[in-house]
Each structure stands twice: as structure tokens, then as C-alpha cells.
Write an enzyme that holds these catalytic residues in place. Sequence first.
Site, PDB file in Angstrom:
ATOM      1  N   ASN A  11      13.260 -63.589 -55.276  1.00  0.00           N
ATOM      2  CA  ASN A  11      12.090 -64.430 -55.024  1.00  0.00           C
ATOM      3  C   ASN A  11      12.545 -65.863 -54.740  1.00  0.00           C
ATOM      4  O   ASN A  11      13.731 -66.186 -54.769  1.00  0.00           O
ATOM      5  CB  ASN A  11      11.139 -64.422 -56.229  1.00  0.00           C
ATOM      6  CG  ASN A  11      10.013 -63.431 -56.074  1.00  0.00           C
ATOM      7  OD1 ASN A  11       9.338 -63.400 -55.054  1.00  0.00           O
ATOM      8  ND2 ASN A  11       9.813 -62.597 -57.091  1.00  0.00           N
TER       9      ASN A  11
ATOM     10  N   ASP B 185       8.559 -67.140 -59.356  1.00  0.00           N
ATOM     11  CA  ASP B 185       8.206 -66.236 -58.261  1.00  0.00           C
ATOM     12  C   ASP B 185       8.412 -66.989 -56.947  1.00  0.00           C
ATOM     13  O   ASP B 185       9.446 -67.616 -56.749  1.00  0.00           O
ATOM     14  CB  ASP B 185       6.769 -65.748 -58.449  1.00  0.00           C
ATOM     15  CG  ASP B 185       6.509 -64.409 -57.766  1.00  0.00           C
ATOM     16  OD1 ASP B 185       6.887 -64.255 -56.588  1.00  0.00           O
ATOM     17  OD2 ASP B 185       5.917 -63.511 -58.396  1.00  0.00           O
TER      18      ASP B 185
END
Length: 294
Positions: free
Chosen positions: A146, A201
Amino acid sequence: MADFDVLYDKPMLLGESPLWHENESSLYWIDITGKTVHRHTPGTGCHSSWSLPSEPGCIARCESGALLVAMRSGVALLDTSTGELAHVADAPYDASKMRFNDGRCDGMGRLWAGTLYEPKDQPLASLYCVERGIVRRVGNPVTVSNGVAFSIDQRTLYHADTTAHRITAYDFDLENGVIGQGRLFKQFSTDKSHNYGGRPDGAAVDSEDCYWCAMYEGGQLIRFSPKGEILRQIQLPLRCPTMLAFGGEDLCTVYITTARNNRPDRELAEYPLSGYVLSFKTDVPGKPDSAYLA
């Protein structure tokens, strides 16, 4: 807390990869679990969507006007005028255990897309580079890739391993597309019982070269200086943001994709905006995303 608006009136299962298209004044994003690409034009409220044969992990706009889509099954070009998909490359991994995830283009038009190893018990995922239709593995072993983003001068590539709660900043050779030595940018706590702030993320870099990160299960966005110092924490009306993008005419609107799939009922009752694409205004504009060059 900032003032948030809902961009589109239907929630995603797993929203990801928001992408502002300046020429169209529109936001694109994907629903991974829903196997769909979405486009919404804030000025008109016009919305379009395209179904895909497998889960998308990320998208990039192309100079040709199409979208490059990295899916579990491989990489393809989506013609948003006709809805047709043109094959670019097969998946470079075992698709029964892995799929493409977060990605972003560099200043030379290459897409850097990581993978997600679904058992999530070993760092068997990796980062890949898609260049002129050729996919090559470049390393950076992780469990869930990510947070791919580039500094303004394109000399730093940021990459997060969500499962390890870690962001690494790598030296980057833009001309040759080579990743160099890495340094720890930020390590987050893995202790969910004490002051848990989530895990990193998706991300984006703004016009002041600061790195913004969506904290999954932490209900916040964090803005970091290039040295990894926390400059701002923005609390969100949900627990699971997945990625952000800067958009609008002045690039001062922050769009946030979020997750709803597999979240507990009590969480969805407390945070009914889970899964929606949200937006808010910020004082510092973002920077335009580079396009993929086919």
C-alpha cells in the site's frame, strides 16, 4: 473535525484508488470487492460505472484517454467510451493467493503497483512496475502492499506494508526506474489494545511535499513532513479509510475512499458513512497525478 461531504449516494464494499482526472473534472475510483470502476463529476452529479471480470487493485489515467486497470487477472486498458477492456499483460503471480493492490504512476509514465498476499501470514507480496505493457517485479517484499507515492522531485518512493504497520521511503532513480536504498519513514504500533491509531493504507503527496496517509481502522488521515514528522491528524466519521486523492479545480479538495465490507454490524451502526466516498477542503493543494504512457 473537518466538514465532510458525501460525493456519491451509494456506498462501496471496498472503495479504493481515488484518482482525479483534470481534463474531465471528475473523480475515478474502484470498488475492489464489487469489481467495478466508478466515475463521478461533482459539478454535474453525473455518475458512470464499469463492471470488471476480476477485482481491480488500482487504476491510472492514460494519455490516450483510457484507464489502465491492474486487476487480479492481469492488467488491461479500459475504454470509458465503450466499456471495452483491452488486454495488456497477464498477472505475474499466482492469482489464487494474490492480487494487485495500491499503485501510482511515476513522472516517466510507469505504473508502480504492489500486490496483496491473501493468507497474510508471510511477506510474499511485492512491488511491480508496469512500463509500456511490460510487467517486472522489483522486490520490496511485503504482505499487503500500500501507500505508493512519490516525492515532488521524484527522488523518493514511499511504500507501506499495511500488515507490518510500516512505511518505508526509498531512494528512487526516475530516469532508469530503479529503487535504491530504503529508510524507515514511520513505524506504527501493532498493539490494538492501547492507543491504536490504525495501520497505513493508501497515500498521496501534496504540493508542499508532505505525505498524507489513510489509517485503516484508525479513522484518520495523517499528514507527515518529508522527514516523517506528524504535522496534522484529521479525524474521520468512520474507522476504515483506504486512500485519498486531491482534486477539484484548485486541487484543494481531498477525496477519501472507505471500506464497508466485512466490518462489524455495531461499527456500521456507529459509523453509517462507512463505504462512502467523502470529501473535505484543505488549505494546501495536492499535486497532479502522472499519467501512464502506453
